[in-house]
Each structure stands twice: as structure tokens, then as C-alpha cells.
Design a protein around this motif. Structure first.
Motif, short mmCIF file in Angstrom:
data_model
loop_
_atom_site.label_atom_id
_atom_site.label_comp_id
_atom_site.label_asym_id
_atom_site.label_seq_id
_atom_site.Cartn_x
_atom_site.Cartn_y
_atom_site.Cartn_z
N TRP A 105 54.71 33.89 51.07
CA TRP A 105 54.56 35.17 50.37
C TRP A 105 53.34 35.23 49.47
N ILE A 106 52.65 34.12 49.27
CA ILE A 106 51.41 34.18 48.49
C ILE A 106 50.26 33.56 49.27
N ALA A 107 50.43 33.47 50.59
CA ALA A 107 49.38 32.91 51.43
C ALA A 107 48.26 33.94 51.60
N GLY A 108 47.07 33.44 51.95
CA GLY A 108 45.96 34.33 52.24
C GLY A 108 45.19 34.77 51.01
N GLY A 109 45.49 34.23 49.84
CA GLY A 109 44.76 34.57 48.63
C GLY A 109 45.39 35.72 47.89
N LEU A 110 45.69 35.52 46.64
CA LEU A 110 46.29 36.57 45.82
C LEU A 110 45.26 37.58 45.36
N GLY A 111 44.01 37.15 45.18
CA GLY A 111 42.97 38.08 44.76
C GLY A 111 43.33 38.79 43.47
N TRP A 112 43.20 40.12 43.47
CA TRP A 112 43.41 40.93 42.27
C TRP A 112 44.84 40.85 41.75
N ALA A 113 45.79 40.51 42.60
CA ALA A 113 47.19 40.47 42.16
C ALA A 113 47.44 39.33 41.18
N PHE A 114 46.50 38.38 41.09
CA PHE A 114 46.68 37.26 40.16
C PHE A 114 46.27 37.67 38.75
N LEU A 115 45.72 38.88 38.61
CA LEU A 115 45.32 39.39 37.30
C LEU A 115 46.25 40.53 36.89
N GLY A 116 46.06 41.05 35.68
CA GLY A 116 46.80 42.23 35.24
C GLY A 116 48.29 42.02 35.15
N PRO A 117 49.07 43.12 35.16
CA PRO A 117 50.52 43.02 34.99
C PRO A 117 51.23 42.26 36.11
N ILE A 118 50.75 42.41 37.35
CA ILE A 118 51.38 41.67 38.45
C ILE A 118 51.15 40.18 38.25
N GLY A 119 49.94 39.82 37.79
CA GLY A 119 49.65 38.42 37.53
C GLY A 119 50.55 37.84 36.46
N ASN A 149 54.41 51.50 35.18
CA ASN A 149 53.20 52.32 35.19
C ASN A 149 51.95 51.46 35.36
N ASP A 150 51.91 50.34 34.64
CA ASP A 150 50.75 49.45 34.72
C ASP A 150 50.66 48.78 36.08
N VAL A 151 51.80 48.38 36.64
CA VAL A 151 51.82 47.76 37.96
C VAL A 151 51.30 48.74 39.01
N CYS A 152 51.80 49.98 38.97
CA CYS A 152 51.36 50.99 39.94
C CYS A 152 49.87 51.28 39.81
N ARG A 153 49.38 51.32 38.57
CA ARG A 153 47.96 51.57 38.35
C ARG A 153 47.12 50.45 38.97
N GLN A 154 47.57 49.20 38.79
CA GLN A 154 46.84 48.07 39.36
C GLN A 154 46.82 48.14 40.88
N VAL A 155 47.96 48.46 41.48
CA VAL A 155 48.05 48.56 42.94
C VAL A 155 47.15 49.69 43.46
N LYS A 156 47.22 50.85 42.82
CA LYS A 156 46.42 52.00 43.26
C LYS A 156 44.93 51.70 43.22
N GLN A 157 44.50 51.00 42.18
CA GLN A 157 43.07 50.72 42.01
C GLN A 157 42.54 49.70 43.01
#
Length: 243
Positions: free
Chosen positions: A7-21, A112-120
């Protein structure tokens, strides 16, 4: 349990930052304390674009938010989600997803912060696929209650998904008299030629090849969305005797 590479293969990239991170960090910390190996798949810096790992973690966080929508998590809900994951993904992926989900459910989710991160950071086709998966998981017990519908609609809006696209996905799971038309994003008064044109447009939008970058597990569920589109078109053609 094996390594948490599925589930975290292939590089987390931007998801490792912000609220999801932040949520991910808490989850991985808890799993490390439990003696589990979570090193695989941790490659990837702050790169933009939708990686498999970023998509998977976004799904788990948003899934947890939907499950918490009514203020309580029932054992039966977890059982239904477990069954859904087992039907949808390979055994290792399903098992790992459930383990991580349980940890995420224990946290406060800044939706709200999670959705904003995903949208961006996530492409539109992948955001549509997130929506489809959220409805599918909510429907695992055969019913999507109002609180779940409300939060998924809110998530769709915050992810920048259009109202018509949201309704198209929604009516794949919540049938109504004219749901086939809503899946094609047209009215029942549309002409036969307009029906054909709408199908061609939606077939491009929902084609599984748009999600090939997410790997075979997620492309498999993208095929389900494409199948429901075709079923809706077939129903309309049969009703109208369209050749």
C-alpha cells in the motif's frame, strides 16, 4: 505479517508531506512499535503526480473519514470493509490495508486539509476513482446511509469533482428510476444520438487505461467503474431499442 510494501509501494511522493504525511507518520510509528516492517515503498520525495503509494494512502485516510462520519465505528462496519477489501484486492494488500485503516481510525482526520492536499497533487481521473472506491466501500453492507452520502458529497466537492461527475459515480451504487441516464450525465429526454455521444464521452473519461499508473489492483477496480458505465448504456439501448 509481511512488509507494508503493497500500500505504500511505488513512492509516496507528496503524500509523505502535509496532513496525510502526519497521519501516515503516526500510523507507521504505531506499526513499528508493534514490530512490523514498514520500510518497503518509502522511496520518493515531494514529487507531484499520482503515485500508487500516494493514491493508496489518500484512499485509506478518506475511507476512515467516511467510516467515522456518523460518530461511531461498529464492528460490523469493519467486517464489511474487510470483506470488501478481500473481494477487491489480493490477500496481502487487503490484509495490510485493514491493519493500516484500523490505526488511521484512531486519529483525528483534518478532512478539509486532506482534501486540499489531494486536489492540489492528484490528477482528476484518480480523484474520480477515489470517489468510486469510497462509494463502493460505503456500500459494502448493502446500504449507504445519509451521513456517508453527505460526507462523500462533501469530499467530492472539496476534491474539485464536478457535480455531474459525482452524481455519475453515486448512481452506480444508489439506483433510481433514471440512474442509467445520470451515470451517462444526461437527462432521460436526451435524443438517441445524444445518448450515443454521451456514452462515447464517458467511455473516454472512465477508461481504465487512465489509471494504469496505479498498478493492477487499482486498475482492476477501475474496470468495475467502466463495467457499470457499459451496463447503464446497455439498459438505455434496450429500453429505446437503439441499435
Amino acid at each position: 505479517m509481511g512488509k507494508f510494501g503493497k500500500w505504500i509501494a511505488g513512492g509516496l511522493g507528496w503524500a509523505f508531506l502535509g496532513p496525510i504525511g502526519g497521519i501516515l507518520g503516526f500510523t507507521l510509528g504505531a506499526l513499528l512499535e508493534d514490530g512490523r516492517d514498514v520500510k518497503d515503498g518509502m522511496a520518493g520525495g515531494a514529487a507531484r503526480g499520482t503515485t500508487k503509494g500516494a493514491f493508496a494512502m489518500s484512499l485509506l485516510v478518506l475511507m476512515a473519514a467516511v467510516m467515522k462520519a456518523d460518530g461511531k465505528i461498529l464492528r460490523s462496519e469493519l467486517d464489511f470493509v474487510k470483506q470488501y477489501l478481500a473481494r477487491t484486492f489480493d490477500p496481502d494488500s487487503a490484509r495490510e490495508a485493514l491493519t493500516m485503516l484500523k490505526s488511521i481510525l484512531e486519529q483525528d482526520i483534518p478532512l478539509n486539509d486532506v482534501c486540499r492536499q489531494v486536489k492540489q497533487n492528484m490528477d482528476y481521473s484518480s480523484r474520480l476513482q477515489l470517489l468510486h472506491l469510497l462509494y463502493g466501500i460505503s456500500n459494502a453492507d448493502g446500504h449507504i446511509n445519509k451521513s456517508e452520502q453527505d460526507i462523500i458529497r462533501n469530499i467530492a466537492s472539496q476534491l474539485g469533482v464536478s457535480g455531474k461527475d459525482h452524481d455519475s459515480v453515486k448512481y452506480m451504487f444508489i439506483p433510481e428510476t433514471d440512474s442509467a441516464y445520470k451515470i451517462l450525465e444526461i437527462d432521460s429526454t436526451a435524443s438517441d444520438e445524444e445518448v450515443k455521444k454521451a456514452y462515447r464521452k464517458m467511455a473516454i473519461k472512465y477508461h481504465p487505461d487512465k489509471l494504469s499508473h496505479l498498478g493492477p489492483d487499482f486498475q482492476k477496480v477501475a474496470n468495475e467503474k467502466f463495467k457499470k458505465l457499459n451496463e447503464a448504456y446497455t439498459r438505455i439501448k434496450k429500453e429505446r431499442s437503439i441499435v
